[in-house]
Design an enzyme around this catalytic site. Structure first.
Site, mmCIF file in Angstrom:
data_model
loop_
_atom_site.group_PDB
_atom_site.id
_atom_site.type_symbol
_atom_site.label_atom_id
_atom_site.label_comp_id
_atom_site.label_asym_id
_atom_site.label_seq_id
_atom_site.Cartn_x
_atom_site.Cartn_y
_atom_site.Cartn_z
ATOM 1 N N LYS A 17 -14.641 -11.895 2.943
ATOM 2 C CA LYS A 17 -13.884 -10.694 3.355
ATOM 3 C C LYS A 17 -14.845 -9.582 3.776
ATOM 4 C CE LYS A 17 -13.126 -7.955 0.080
ATOM 5 N NZ LYS A 17 -13.087 -6.814 -0.796
ATOM 6 N N LYS A 37 -21.171 0.468 1.685
ATOM 7 C CA LYS A 37 -20.871 -0.715 0.867
ATOM 8 C C LYS A 37 -20.880 -1.991 1.729
ATOM 9 C CE LYS A 37 -19.115 -3.507 -2.205
ATOM 10 N NZ LYS A 37 -19.885 -4.079 -3.281
HETATM 11 P P1 NAD Z 1 -10.421 -9.939 -8.849
HETATM 12 O O1 NAD Z 1 -9.647 -10.802 -7.952
HETATM 13 O O2 NAD Z 1 -11.132 -10.525 -10.029
HETATM 14 O O3 NAD Z 1 -9.505 -8.724 -9.396
HETATM 15 C C1 NAD Z 1 -8.450 -8.170 -8.689
HETATM 16 C C2 NAD Z 1 -7.305 -7.933 -9.674
HETATM 17 O O4 NAD Z 1 -6.241 -7.285 -8.981
HETATM 18 C C3 NAD Z 1 -6.739 -9.238 -10.251
HETATM 19 O O5 NAD Z 1 -6.723 -9.144 -11.670
HETATM 20 C C4 NAD Z 1 -5.347 -9.319 -9.678
HETATM 21 O O6 NAD Z 1 -4.402 -9.945 -10.536
HETATM 22 C C5 NAD Z 1 -5.028 -7.856 -9.471
HETATM 23 N N1 NAD Z 1 -3.969 -7.604 -8.493
HETATM 24 C C6 NAD Z 1 -3.741 -8.261 -7.322
HETATM 25 N N2 NAD Z 1 -2.665 -7.718 -6.705
HETATM 26 C C7 NAD Z 1 -2.226 -6.703 -7.490
HETATM 27 C C8 NAD Z 1 -1.149 -5.767 -7.398
HETATM 28 N N3 NAD Z 1 -0.325 -5.788 -6.344
HETATM 29 N N4 NAD Z 1 -0.992 -4.876 -8.384
HETATM 30 C C9 NAD Z 1 -1.808 -4.875 -9.475
HETATM 31 N N5 NAD Z 1 -2.849 -5.737 -9.616
HETATM 32 C C10 NAD Z 1 -3.044 -6.628 -8.637
HETATM 33 O O7 NAD Z 1 -11.483 -9.171 -7.912
HETATM 34 P P2 NAD Z 1 -12.780 -8.372 -8.381
HETATM 35 O O8 NAD Z 1 -13.953 -9.290 -8.274
HETATM 36 O O9 NAD Z 1 -12.498 -7.640 -9.626
HETATM 37 O O10 NAD Z 1 -12.903 -7.359 -7.146
HETATM 38 C C11 NAD Z 1 -12.055 -6.217 -7.016
HETATM 39 C C12 NAD Z 1 -12.594 -5.369 -5.864
HETATM 40 O O11 NAD Z 1 -13.957 -4.957 -6.154
HETATM 41 C C13 NAD Z 1 -12.670 -6.145 -4.548
HETATM 42 O O12 NAD Z 1 -12.326 -5.275 -3.494
HETATM 43 C C14 NAD Z 1 -14.128 -6.588 -4.462
HETATM 44 O O13 NAD Z 1 -14.550 -6.783 -3.129
HETATM 45 C C15 NAD Z 1 -14.833 -5.432 -5.137
HETATM 46 N N6 NAD Z 1 -16.115 -5.758 -5.797
HETATM 47 C C16 NAD Z 1 -16.272 -6.905 -6.543
HETATM 48 C C17 NAD Z 1 -17.496 -7.151 -7.177
HETATM 49 C C18 NAD Z 1 -17.751 -8.382 -8.038
HETATM 50 O O14 NAD Z 1 -18.925 -8.667 -8.386
HETATM 51 N N7 NAD Z 1 -16.740 -9.154 -8.404
HETATM 52 C C19 NAD Z 1 -18.559 -6.226 -7.051
HETATM 53 C C20 NAD Z 1 -18.340 -5.064 -6.313
HETATM 54 C C21 NAD Z 1 -17.127 -4.840 -5.689
#
Ligand code: NAD
Length: 298
Positions: free
Chosen positions: A244, A174
């Site tokens: 990150k 990844k």
């Molecule tokens: P995001 O910030 O939109 O979502 C993260 C969620 O986690 C938020 O809703 C936040 O409120 C919640 N959160 C934070 N702390 C928390 C806690 N202690 N308990 C419960 N919930 C909590 O991020 P995202 O874009 O959805 O990404 C999530 C993961 O997936 C990341 O690691 C990112 O690198 C990965 N990712 C993102 C994408 C993308 O296109 N956005 C694609 C692939 C992978």
């Protein structure tokens, strides 16, 4: 592990559509997010809410997480109120977040000590891929546990890979992927910066490059969904998350003695310039490069 009830912690840009697809696949999904509005939105589409991570109902023995950073993952899994301290077998924890391979191993060791199964399963394919249930899922961990979890993965993705028994291996793939996505994103920004400098229409550049050797899925994603729409928030993979991941890729390369001259430059460049763009989609590195921030346009 075969249960129709699952937990899902982190209903953000990726978690929400993934949890929605598990609902559509017929699972009862117990959603949890520190952001109350996300939970309420999830309840509106049929999710169960109102739980904190530990006291999910006893018969929920598969819990997914999709969390923003390694620090949050550490708290949710390893904190005193966390999943491992409060969970017990039979339980399988599946982390869909992108963290470091070391964090995957740390969580795995703590889980396995308590007889809890754990898979590190980062995903790729953007928010649009999460919505379409067409994500790539790259999994590190026990093969048998992976095989048991396959039906869940098929609810959220199309290309499902078991990379190896080592819990950090899916994450390494990844991070390789996101290093490339970051470099392509910067390349696209620089391409459009040249177009701007010579007053060449972006569409002309995109249409030609898209059928030529500079073509990339990232150019299409960043240009069509964000830059051409002048929309940098909806469906985002934020610049903060990209930063990150590029830092994590550099960290892994340093650990193993690989060389990343471009990756390292990108870390330094983002470090110096990310202010004002962190919460926008990563395609905003185009704005980062071209907005003059008060300097006269040459
Ligand atoms: P995001 O910030 O939109 O979502 C993260 C969620 O986690 C938020 O809703 C936040 O409120 C919640 N959160 C934070 N702390 C928390 C806690 N202690 N308990 C419960 N919930 C909590 O991020 P995202 O874009 O959805 O990404 C999530 C993961 O997936 C990341 O690691 C990112 O690198 C990965 N990712 C993102 C994408 C993308 O296109 N956005 C694609 C692939 C992978």
């Amino acid at each position: 592990m075969n249960t129709k009830k699952v937990g899902f912690i982190g209903l953000g840009n990726m978690g929400f559509p993934m949890a929605s697809n598990l609902l559509k696949a017929g699972y009862t999904v117990y959603g949890m997010d520190v952001n109350r509005e996300s939970e309420e939105r999830f309840a509106e589409i049929g999710g169960e809410i109102g739980f904190v991570s530990a006291p999910l109902p006893d018969d929920v023995n598969v819990i997914f997480t999709s969390l923003p950073t390694p620090q949050v993952v550490e708290t949710v899994y390893l904190g005193s109120e966390g999943l491992i301290a409060n969970g017990g077998a039979p339980l399988t924890l599946i982390d869909l977040s992108t963290v470091s391979p070391e964090m995957n191993k740390k969580v795995a060791n703590a889980a396995l000590e308590k007889g809890i199964q754990y898979l590190a399963a980062p995903v790729s394919g953007s928010v649009s891929g999460a919505e379409a249930a067409s994500l790539s899922v790259m999994v590190g961990g026990n093969k048998e546990t992976f095989n048991d979890a396959r039906p869940y993965f098929e609810g959220i993705g199309k290309n499902i890979f078991h990379v190896g028994e080592d819990h950090g291996l899916g994450t390494i793939v990844k991070l390789i992927n996101n290093l490339m996505a970051g470099i392509h994103t910067q390349a696209m920004a620089e391409a459009l910066a040249i177009a701007d400098a010579v007053k060449l229409d972006h569409d002309v550049v995109y249409d030609i490059v898209n059928v030529s050797s500079g073509q990339s899925g990232i150019f299409t994603r960043n240009y069509k969904n964000f830059i051409a729409e002048n929309e940098y928030y909806k469906g985002a993979f934020t610049t903060a998350l990209l930063f990150k991941d590029i830092k994590l890729a550099n960290h892994v390369s340093n650990l193993y003695g690989a060389k990343l001259p471009l990756g390292e430059s990108l870390v330094n460049y983002l470090e110096d310039n990310i202010d004002g763009y962190a919460d926008k989609d990563m395609s905003s590195v185009y704005l980062m490069l071209t907005e003059q921030k008060g300097e006269p346009v040459k």
